[in-house]
Design a protein around this motif. Sequence first.
Motif, PDB file in Angstrom:
ATOM      1  N   LEU A   1     -18.084 -14.057 107.608  1.00 21.03           N
ATOM      2  CA  LEU A   1     -18.789 -15.197 107.018  1.00 21.03           C
ATOM      3  C   LEU A   1     -19.227 -16.174 108.099  1.00 21.03           C
ATOM      4  O   LEU A   1     -20.317 -16.756 108.024  1.00 21.03           O
ATOM      5  CB  LEU A   1     -17.896 -15.903 105.997  1.00 21.03           C
ATOM      6  N   ASP A   2     -18.391 -16.339 109.106  1.00 21.93           N
ATOM      7  CA  ASP A   2     -18.741 -17.232 110.219  1.00 21.93           C
ATOM      8  C   ASP A   2     -19.978 -16.734 110.962  1.00 21.93           C
ATOM      9  O   ASP A   2     -20.689 -17.528 111.587  1.00 21.93           O
ATOM     10  CB  ASP A   2     -17.566 -17.344 111.198  1.00 21.93           C
ATOM     11  N   LYS A   3     -20.234 -15.432 110.879  1.00 20.92           N
ATOM     12  CA  LYS A   3     -21.408 -14.850 111.545  1.00 20.92           C
ATOM     13  C   LYS A   3     -22.596 -14.702 110.597  1.00 20.92           C
ATOM     14  O   LYS A   3     -23.586 -14.051 110.922  1.00 20.92           O
ATOM     15  CB  LYS A   3     -21.039 -13.505 112.164  1.00 20.92           C
TER      16      LYS A   3
ATOM     17  N   GLN B   1     -11.838  -8.485  94.689  1.00 23.54           N
ATOM     18  CA  GLN B   1     -11.215  -9.448  95.593  1.00 23.54           C
ATOM     19  C   GLN B   1     -12.159  -9.829  96.733  1.00 23.54           C
ATOM     20  O   GLN B   1     -12.196 -10.990  97.154  1.00 23.54           O
ATOM     21  CB  GLN B   1      -9.922  -8.851  96.173  1.00 23.54           C
ATOM     22  N   ILE B   2     -12.909  -8.862  97.220  1.00 20.50           N
ATOM     23  CA  ILE B   2     -13.861  -9.131  98.302  1.00 20.50           C
ATOM     24  C   ILE B   2     -14.933 -10.108  97.836  1.00 20.50           C
ATOM     25  O   ILE B   2     -15.316 -11.031  98.553  1.00 20.50           O
ATOM     26  CB  ILE B   2     -14.484  -7.815  98.801  1.00 20.50           C
ATOM     27  N   LYS B   3     -15.409  -9.930  96.600  1.00 24.05           N
ATOM     28  CA  LYS B   3     -16.431 -10.830  96.062  1.00 24.05           C
ATOM     29  C   LYS B   3     -15.929 -12.267  95.983  1.00 24.05           C
ATOM     30  O   LYS B   3     -16.686 -13.218  96.215  1.00 24.05           O
ATOM     31  CB  LYS B   3     -16.872 -10.350  94.673  1.00 24.05           C
TER      32      LYS B   3
ATOM     33  N   LEU C   1     -12.432 -10.730 106.616  1.00 15.60           N
ATOM     34  CA  LEU C   1     -13.749 -11.105 106.105  1.00 15.60           C
ATOM     35  C   LEU C   1     -14.215 -12.497 106.527  1.00 15.60           C
ATOM     36  O   LEU C   1     -15.429 -12.730 106.678  1.00 15.60           O
ATOM     37  CB  LEU C   1     -13.756 -11.021 104.578  1.00 15.60           C
ATOM     38  N   ASN C   2     -13.300 -13.416 106.724  1.00 20.18           N
ATOM     39  CA  ASN C   2     -13.715 -14.783 107.095  1.00 20.18           C
ATOM     40  C   ASN C   2     -14.520 -14.825 108.396  1.00 20.18           C
ATOM     41  O   ASN C   2     -15.518 -15.559 108.481  1.00 20.18           O
ATOM     42  CB  ASN C   2     -12.493 -15.704 107.180  1.00 20.18           C
TER      43      ASN C   2
ATOM     44  N   VAL D   1     -30.093  -5.422 114.497  1.00 18.44           N
ATOM     45  CA  VAL D   1     -29.266  -6.234 113.606  1.00 18.44           C
ATOM     46  C   VAL D   1     -27.890  -6.427 114.238  1.00 18.44           C
ATOM     47  O   VAL D   1     -27.348  -5.501 114.846  1.00 18.44           O
ATOM     48  CB  VAL D   1     -29.113  -5.544 112.229  1.00 18.44           C
ATOM     49  N   GLN D   2     -27.348  -7.621 114.099  1.00 15.90           N
ATOM     50  CA  GLN D   2     -25.985  -7.858 114.584  1.00 15.90           C
ATOM     51  C   GLN D   2     -24.993  -7.210 113.621  1.00 15.90           C
ATOM     52  O   GLN D   2     -24.961  -7.534 112.435  1.00 15.90           O
ATOM     53  CB  GLN D   2     -25.692  -9.361 114.671  1.00 15.90           C
ATOM     54  N   ILE D   3     -24.200  -6.286 114.143  1.00 18.52           N
ATOM     55  CA  ILE D   3     -23.201  -5.599 113.332  1.00 18.52           C
ATOM     56  C   ILE D   3     -21.815  -6.115 113.703  1.00 18.52           C
ATOM     57  O   ILE D   3     -21.419  -6.057 114.872  1.00 18.52           O
ATOM     58  CB  ILE D   3     -23.240  -4.073 113.552  1.00 18.52           C
ATOM     59  N   THR D   4     -21.104  -6.629 112.724  1.00 19.61           N
ATOM     60  CA  THR D   4     -19.722  -7.045 112.931  1.00 19.61           C
ATOM     61  C   THR D   4     -18.808  -5.976 112.354  1.00 19.61           C
ATOM     62  O   THR D   4     -18.743  -5.787 111.140  1.00 19.61           O
ATOM     63  CB  THR D   4     -19.435  -8.395 112.251  1.00 19.61           C
ATOM     64  N   GLU D   5     -18.143  -5.250 113.230  1.00 23.40           N
ATOM     65  CA  GLU D   5     -17.253  -4.172 112.808  1.00 23.40           C
ATOM     66  C   GLU D   5     -15.831  -4.693 112.656  1.00 23.40           C
ATOM     67  O   GLU D   5     -15.354  -5.463 113.485  1.00 23.40           O
ATOM     68  CB  GLU D   5     -17.266  -3.035 113.827  1.00 23.40           C
TER      69      GLU D   5
END
Length: 261
Positions: free
Chosen positions: A171-173, A191-193, A167-168, A135-139
């Motif tokens: 979303l791009d990923k 706020q994250i939601k 967070l943006n 899985v691609q993990i974005t840290e």
Amino acid sequence: MQKPIGIFDSGIGGTSIWREINTLLPNENTIYLADSINAPYGEQAPEKIIEFCIKNTELLIQKGCKLIVVACNTATTNAIDILREKYDIPFIGIEPAIKPAAINSKTNSVGILATKGTLSSSLFAKTSEEFAWNVQITEQVGTGLVTLIETGKLYSDEMTNLLHNYLNPMLDKNIDYLVLGCSHYPYLIPQIKEILGPEVTIIDSGLAVAKQTKTIAEKYNLLNKSKSIQNNQFYTNSDVSIIEHILKDLKEFIQISHLNF
């Protein structure tokens, strides 16, 4: 056993874990330590994190705690093995819930928002390698988030800007799961939601930690069978008004005090 469950964190974030434990184990007495003057642990050197964890543990043991919840991802990943070797008391830790996110992701893209101390730890690396290799993990290191929460700036413009910056790119990923790797971050979920929208599932470890606390208490016959009124003590070594505000809905059922430790 009426002795309390001890819980500590680098500040008020672990109160999100305490809420889950209190819901699942409503008969239990608790003592919570908010080590706010040293927050965030995620920006401290590993040897300092271990030092803080030993200090917190010894204070909770002095206060008669029967088991200890390390309600901090950074403290768990850096120090819990040492604590378990050093003290003859059960410890429950917390780490990012990478496994369920990786297993359930449909886009094969998962984001994790955590502290530097958690993301750079060997335990996190091992967990990611074992469960998220496909899985691609974005840290993303959540620099500044804990400090804003600890200083009462939960809904500030600065917080909003930081969350968008962090967070943006996720979303791009095309992430469909976001793992929260810090016990402070559940307080940011509303706020994250708003930023991520309904297509992204947010996972934190609070309920899992509460369930593990119950399991360990049962295993060692430590559950409180008494029906006496619950005693929940909260100690902070910083400004009590911050923790009072975050727990204002519970003020009739808890006691909050300043303590130098």
